[in-house]
Structures are given as C-alpha cells and as structure tokens.
Design a protein around this motif. Structure first.
Motif, PDB file in Angstrom:
ATOM      1  N   ALA A 148       0.846  -1.251   0.107  1.00 47.83           N
ATOM      2  CA  ALA A 148      -0.025  -0.168   0.191  1.00 47.83           C
ATOM      3  C   ALA A 148       0.923   1.145  -0.020  1.00 47.83           C
ATOM      4  O   ALA A 148       0.596   2.119  -0.634  1.00 47.83           O
ATOM      5  CB  ALA A 148      -0.995   0.044   1.130  1.00 47.83           C
ATOM      6  N   ILE A 149       2.004   1.311   0.770  1.00 49.04           N
ATOM      7  CA  ILE A 149       2.915   2.285   0.674  1.00 49.04           C
ATOM      8  C   ILE A 149       3.554   2.463  -0.468  1.00 49.04           C
ATOM      9  O   ILE A 149       3.497   3.623  -1.178  1.00 49.04           O
ATOM     10  CB  ILE A 149       4.013   2.101   1.760  1.00 49.04           C
ATOM     11  CG1 ILE A 149       3.370   2.323   3.224  1.00 49.04           C
ATOM     12  CG2 ILE A 149       5.026   3.164   1.662  1.00 49.04           C
ATOM     13  CD1 ILE A 149       2.938   3.613   3.485  1.00 49.04           C
ATOM     14  N   TYR A 150       3.892   1.371  -1.294  1.00 52.91           N
ATOM     15  CA  TYR A 150       4.348   1.808  -2.739  1.00 52.91           C
ATOM     16  C   TYR A 150       3.416   2.503  -3.523  1.00 52.91           C
ATOM     17  O   TYR A 150       3.483   3.246  -4.419  1.00 52.91           O
ATOM     18  CB  TYR A 150       4.625   0.223  -3.306  1.00 52.91           C
ATOM     19  CG  TYR A 150       6.057  -0.037  -2.957  1.00 52.91           C
ATOM     20  CD1 TYR A 150       7.182   0.584  -3.627  1.00 52.91           C
ATOM     21  CD2 TYR A 150       6.403  -1.262  -2.249  1.00 52.91           C
ATOM     22  CE1 TYR A 150       8.615   0.126  -3.397  1.00 52.91           C
ATOM     23  CE2 TYR A 150       7.751  -1.769  -1.989  1.00 52.91           C
ATOM     24  CZ  TYR A 150       8.621  -1.096  -2.413  1.00 52.91           C
ATOM     25  OH  TYR A 150      10.085  -1.282  -2.118  1.00 52.91           O
ATOM     26  N   ASN A 151       2.022   1.972  -3.603  1.00 52.37           N
ATOM     27  CA  ASN A 151       0.885   2.369  -4.336  1.00 52.37           C
ATOM     28  C   ASN A 151       0.910   3.899  -4.019  1.00 52.37           C
ATOM     29  O   ASN A 151       0.759   4.892  -4.756  1.00 52.37           O
ATOM     30  CB  ASN A 151      -0.218   1.813  -3.828  1.00 52.37           C
ATOM     31  CG  ASN A 151      -0.322   0.750  -4.897  1.00 52.37           C
ATOM     32  OD1 ASN A 151       0.086   0.791  -6.247  1.00 52.37           O
ATOM     33  ND2 ASN A 151      -1.147  -0.567  -4.378  1.00 52.37           N
ATOM     34  N   VAL A 152       0.983   4.214  -2.855  1.00 49.52           N
ATOM     35  CA  VAL A 152       0.959   5.803  -2.484  1.00 49.52           C
ATOM     36  C   VAL A 152       1.788   6.524  -2.933  1.00 49.52           C
ATOM     37  O   VAL A 152       1.592   7.885  -3.486  1.00 49.52           O
ATOM     38  CB  VAL A 152       0.720   5.887  -0.890  1.00 49.52           C
ATOM     39  CG1 VAL A 152       0.818   7.222  -0.572  1.00 49.52           C
ATOM     40  CG2 VAL A 152      -0.621   5.332  -0.297  1.00 49.52           C
ATOM     41  N   ILE A 153       3.146   6.142  -2.625  1.00 46.69           N
ATOM     42  CA  ILE A 153       4.222   6.935  -3.449  1.00 46.69           C
ATOM     43  C   ILE A 153       4.122   7.174  -4.770  1.00 46.69           C
ATOM     44  O   ILE A 153       4.301   8.080  -5.307  1.00 46.69           O
ATOM     45  CB  ILE A 153       5.470   6.036  -3.048  1.00 46.69           C
ATOM     46  CG1 ILE A 153       5.905   6.225  -1.627  1.00 46.69           C
ATOM     47  CG2 ILE A 153       6.662   6.751  -3.805  1.00 46.69           C
ATOM     48  CD1 ILE A 153       7.081   5.217  -1.037  1.00 46.69           C
ATOM     49  N   PHE A 154       3.911   5.913  -5.796  1.00 43.65           N
ATOM     50  CA  PHE A 154       3.949   6.176  -7.211  1.00 43.65           C
ATOM     51  C   PHE A 154       2.632   6.744  -7.425  1.00 43.65           C
ATOM     52  O   PHE A 154       2.746   7.328  -8.719  1.00 43.65           O
ATOM     53  CB  PHE A 154       3.926   4.573  -7.675  1.00 43.65           C
ATOM     54  CG  PHE A 154       5.279   4.209  -7.612  1.00 43.65           C
ATOM     55  CD1 PHE A 154       6.155   4.760  -8.627  1.00 43.65           C
ATOM     56  CD2 PHE A 154       5.679   3.303  -6.615  1.00 43.65           C
ATOM     57  CE1 PHE A 154       7.487   4.371  -8.587  1.00 43.65           C
ATOM     58  CE2 PHE A 154       7.205   2.852  -6.668  1.00 43.65           C
ATOM     59  CZ  PHE A 154       7.987   3.250  -7.815  1.00 43.65           C
ATOM     60  N   ILE A 155       1.326   6.628  -6.869  1.00 39.06           N
ATOM     61  CA  ILE A 155       0.204   7.560  -7.143  1.00 39.06           C
ATOM     62  C   ILE A 155       0.587   9.009  -7.082  1.00 39.06           C
ATOM     63  O   ILE A 155       0.271   9.979  -7.544  1.00 39.06           O
ATOM     64  CB  ILE A 155      -0.982   7.147  -6.415  1.00 39.06           C
ATOM     65  CG1 ILE A 155      -1.414   5.798  -6.770  1.00 39.06           C
ATOM     66  CG2 ILE A 155      -2.130   8.185  -6.355  1.00 39.06           C
ATOM     67  CD1 ILE A 155      -2.590   5.158  -5.951  1.00 39.06           C
ATOM     68  N   SER A 156       1.138   9.508  -5.914  1.00 34.17           N
ATOM     69  CA  SER A 156       1.589  11.018  -5.728  1.00 34.17           C
ATOM     70  C   SER A 156       2.597  11.420  -6.594  1.00 34.17           C
ATOM     71  O   SER A 156       2.488  12.532  -7.116  1.00 34.17           O
ATOM     72  CB  SER A 156       2.381  11.143  -4.348  1.00 34.17           C
ATOM     73  OG  SER A 156       3.594  10.215  -4.005  1.00 34.17           O
ATOM     74  N   LEU A 157       3.208  10.688  -7.051  1.00 31.15           N
ATOM     75  CA  LEU A 157       4.507  10.921  -8.371  1.00 31.15           C
ATOM     76  C   LEU A 157       3.581  11.269  -9.539  1.00 31.15           C
ATOM     77  O   LEU A 157       4.255  12.217 -10.303  1.00 31.15           O
ATOM     78  CB  LEU A 157       5.484  10.013  -8.288  1.00 31.15           C
ATOM     79  CG  LEU A 157       6.380   9.680  -7.616  1.00 31.15           C
ATOM     80  CD1 LEU A 157       7.594   8.513  -7.924  1.00 31.15           C
ATOM     81  CD2 LEU A 157       7.323  10.971  -7.360  1.00 31.15           C
TER      82      LEU A 157
END
Length: 453
Positions: A148-157
């Motif tokens: 989920a953290i990976y998803n949050v990071i790459f969505i924010s990018l």
C-alpha cells in the motif's frame, strides 16, 4: 529652527545623514567624480583624469558578438534541448536581431506547441495508469502494508505531471531573463577583464548528466516492475518522463551552481591581478558592477525556477516521510524483507537529490559571497591610494547589501540549513506516526490476550 535655537540658548539640531543603498551610493560617487573631473578640465588643459572614473552608459551589444562569447549556452545547450523535447521548459533562441533578446519565451512559439502535444500524450498515459493504480488500491484491501505504501508513493508521483504547466511553463519569461543575464554577463566580463569565462569540462558533464538522468529513470522503473507484483510493464511509460524530469532538475541546478562558482573564481583572479597594479580604482568599480550582476543572477535563478524546485522539495519531503514510515511499520509488524530495502532505497534516492541541490547552492553562495568578501578584507589599504580605498569599501558594502542567496521567490532559501530543517520536520512526523503505530499494536495484543482468556 536655527534662529529659535539661538534665541533660546540651545544648539541647533544636527543634520540627519541619509542611509543610501549601494546603487544610490554608486550614483552619488559618480556624480562627485564627474564634478571633480569637470573642475580639473576647467582649471587645466587635461590634467590627471585617471583617478576620476565615471560609470559608462549601457550599450546594446551585437547579437552575433553575444552568441560568439556565450560559452555557457553552448556548453549547456544539450540540457536545454532535452527540456524542450520533454516539454518541460519550452524557451527558444531568438533570431540574431538587436531588438530581440537572445533567449525568449512566447506562448505562440513552436516550442510551446510541441510542449502542449507532449503534455497531452503524457497526461493521457498518466490518467490511464492513475485509474488502474487507484482501482487496485481501493479494491484490494487485503494487501500488505508495504505494498500500500508503494501505491501511495507512485500515485503521488503521477500528480506532478499535472503541475507542469503551472510550475514550469508559467515561469518561462523569468527563465528567459535568467538565460539572457548569463549571455550579457559573459560579454561584459570579457570587455572588463580582457579574458573570457571558461567552463572546463562543463560540456561533457552536461551531456553525461542528460544521459544519466534518463538511464537512472529507466533503471528505477524497471526495478519496480521486477520487485512489485502488481507493477505492470506499461505503467513505466507514465513514470519514465516524471523520474527523468526530477533527475534533470537536479542536474540543471548542479550545472548552474558550478557555473556560478567558475565565474566567481575567474572574477577573483582578475581582481587580485588588478590590485597588484598601479591605481586600480577604475577597474575595481567595474569589477563591483560585475559582482553585483553575478549576485543578481543567483537571485534570478531562484526566482525563475521557484515553482519547479518548490514542487521538487514537496515531492521529496512527502515521499521520504511515507517511505520511511512504511518501512519501519513493516519491520515492526513482519520483520525486514527485500521490499523494505526497496523503500529505504527510495528514501536514499530522495535525500540524495535534496542534498545535492542544497550542498551545491551552499558552495555557490560561499564562492560568490564569503570567499570574495574575504579577499577584499585581506587587501592592505595602507598600500593603496585613497580612491582604491573608497572602492574597496564600496565593494564590501555592495556584498553586504546584495547577498548571493538562492531564494525560491520568498518561499525558502536553498542552502544546507534546508537539509537539517527537513530532517527535523520528518523526524517529528515519524515519531508521531510511530507512536500511533505502537499504540495500535498494544491495543491489538491486549484484545488478543483477553480473547484467549
């Protein structure tokens, strides 16, 4: 007032000495010297006029001559062209005409039209990837926390793509001003010192950074494709230009700071050579003008790229906090795995970019400001004439009143202090988040213990 003071037996108040800024002092000194020069001409035929330097009027330089001595543009042209191809900064080189600046920006230029086409295509891909990632993030609630953290990071990018017109294109005229300041400064430096500014190894360095920025982007995206099971290969099409853009911003800052340091050292060498000569007051005045122009260019750098680097710092700040918290949280829950190592790699990458930007800005400001001021303070004023003494004092006043600070249009100063302040803020947020995490774990364990009873 004087009559009233005399009648009452009191002394008349003294005159209030006005406080002048460096430009006003410069104008006043030139006026005084001009009057002294006219008095000497009236009393004698010619006299010794070398000590009475009058500021030269600004002239419009030949565009062909500006291009010939624009070493900074020729050595860093590859990065400028790369930004044009990527649609990040669509500035253009104007035709060689006296009524046009050498670098310009127009919303109707072909560079802006190309940037709009690239932005439209890239936005289409970003929207498709963003929809896929958001759907997976919402529907799959049984995933591990690190995923989920990976998803949050790459969505924010992905959201940085939508900020490009506001953060970059809107400041195109300011970037053109900064480029024209460099162009005019190099020719003025040549006229004053007699030697051009040479940027050693800047041409291959710029090419190398352009290639490295895209190569690093490809490596990062492909590594995420192999490390994350839900990261599909076509997702990388949206992330290639975004990561490369962040890398190119760091490269651009590094190149500009390196150029400022080179120009400052060249001016310092010419200044020391001039101080060894006879009656260097006239040249010192011209060197002071050159130094003030160099300081103004450093200030214009932060003003021109304020939105882009402001967005840059926000992305680094948010990504670092989320990645660090995600990695520590997963280590507390399930122990260390290779995915947590991947999160630490993201943190290291972001902090490295921030360190390069802040450290290079620190060295550039020190080279232009403190180092130059130290050389002037070491001048033996008893060994020079009175005119030179005045010029050295005015030079020191100009440095004090025009500090070479890289400021993002009032938002933040780019220096080493920014690194420590960001680390302290991130540490504060992480402590608070980890406290919630530990409290949640204790609550879960107590509930499990009660259920076992």
């Amino acid at each position: 007032m004087a009559f009233w003071a005399a009648a009452t037996g009191r002394t008349s108040p003294s005159k209030i000495v006005p406080v002048l800024n460096p430009n006003q002092k410069q104008f006043l000194q030139d006026e005084i010297r001009y009057r002294e020069k006219m008095d000497i001409l009236a009393r004698t035929d010619a006299g010794n006029l070398t000590d009475y330097y009058v500021r030269k009027q600004e002239t419009i330089d030949d565009p062909e001559l500006l291009d010939k001595h624009d070493s900074f543009y020729h050595t860093t042209k590859s990065l400028l062209v790369l930004f044009q191809i990527m649609g990040v900064m669509p500035i253009h080189r104007s035709p060689p005409r006296t009524d046009l600046p050498r670098t310009g920006y127009s919303w109707t230029s072909k560079q802006v039209m190309w940037a709009c086409v690239v932005f439209a295509f890239q936005t289409t891909v970003v929207i498709l990837v963003l929809r896929e990632r958001v759907n997976k993030f919402v529907t799959n609630s049984d995933k591990r926390f690190d995923e989920a953290i990976y998803n949050v990071i790459f969505i924010s990018l992905l959201f940085t793509n939508f900020l490009l017109p506001v953060a970059s294109w809107r400041h195109g005229p300011q970037v053109a001003i900064f480029k024209n300041m460099w162009t005019n400064y190099q020719l003025k430096f040549l006229k004053v010192t007699g030697t051009p500014i040479v940027f050693p190894n800047l041409y291959p360095l710029t090419w190398g950074l352009c290639i490295f920025s895209w190569a690093l982007s490809i490596v990062i995206n492909l590594s995420q494709y192999f490390l994350q099971p839900d990261f599909e290969l076509w997702y990388t099409l949206a992330y290639y230009p975004i990561i490369a853009m962040l890398n190119c911003f760091c490269s651009l800052w590094y190149i500009n700071c390196t150029a400022f340091g080179t120009a400052s050292r060249a001016l310092s060498v010419s200044l020391q050579t001039t101080l060894k000569g006879d009656k260097p007051a006239q040249k010192l005045t011209e060197y002071r003008h050159l130094w003030v122009d160099l300081s103004h260019m450093m200030q214009q750098l932060g003003r021109a790229y304020s939105n882009m680097y402001g967005m840059y710092c926000l992305v680094v700040f948010f990504t670092t906090i989320v990645a660090t918290y995600g990695s520590f949280s997963e280590i507390i829950d399930h122990g260390a795995t290779y995915k947590e190592v991947g999160l630490f790699v993201i943190v290291l990458y972001c902090m490295t970019l921030l360190y390069i930007i802040c450290n290079e800005a620190h060295y550039a400001s020190q080279s232009v400001g403190l180092d130059f001021q130290t050389k002037l303070l070491n001048v033996n004023l008893t060994a020079v004439d009175s005119a030179t003494q005045k010029e050295v004092e005015m030079f020191l006043v100009a440095i004090a009143k025009n500090p070479p600070i890289m400021n993002l249009d009032g938002y933040a100063n780019i220096n080493r202090e920014l690194i420590t302040s960001n680390i302290s803020f991130m540490a504060t947020y992480l402590v608070v988040l980890l406290q919630f995490k530990i409290t949640e774990q204790r609550t879960v364990r107590s509930q499990q213990a009660l259920a076992a009873l």
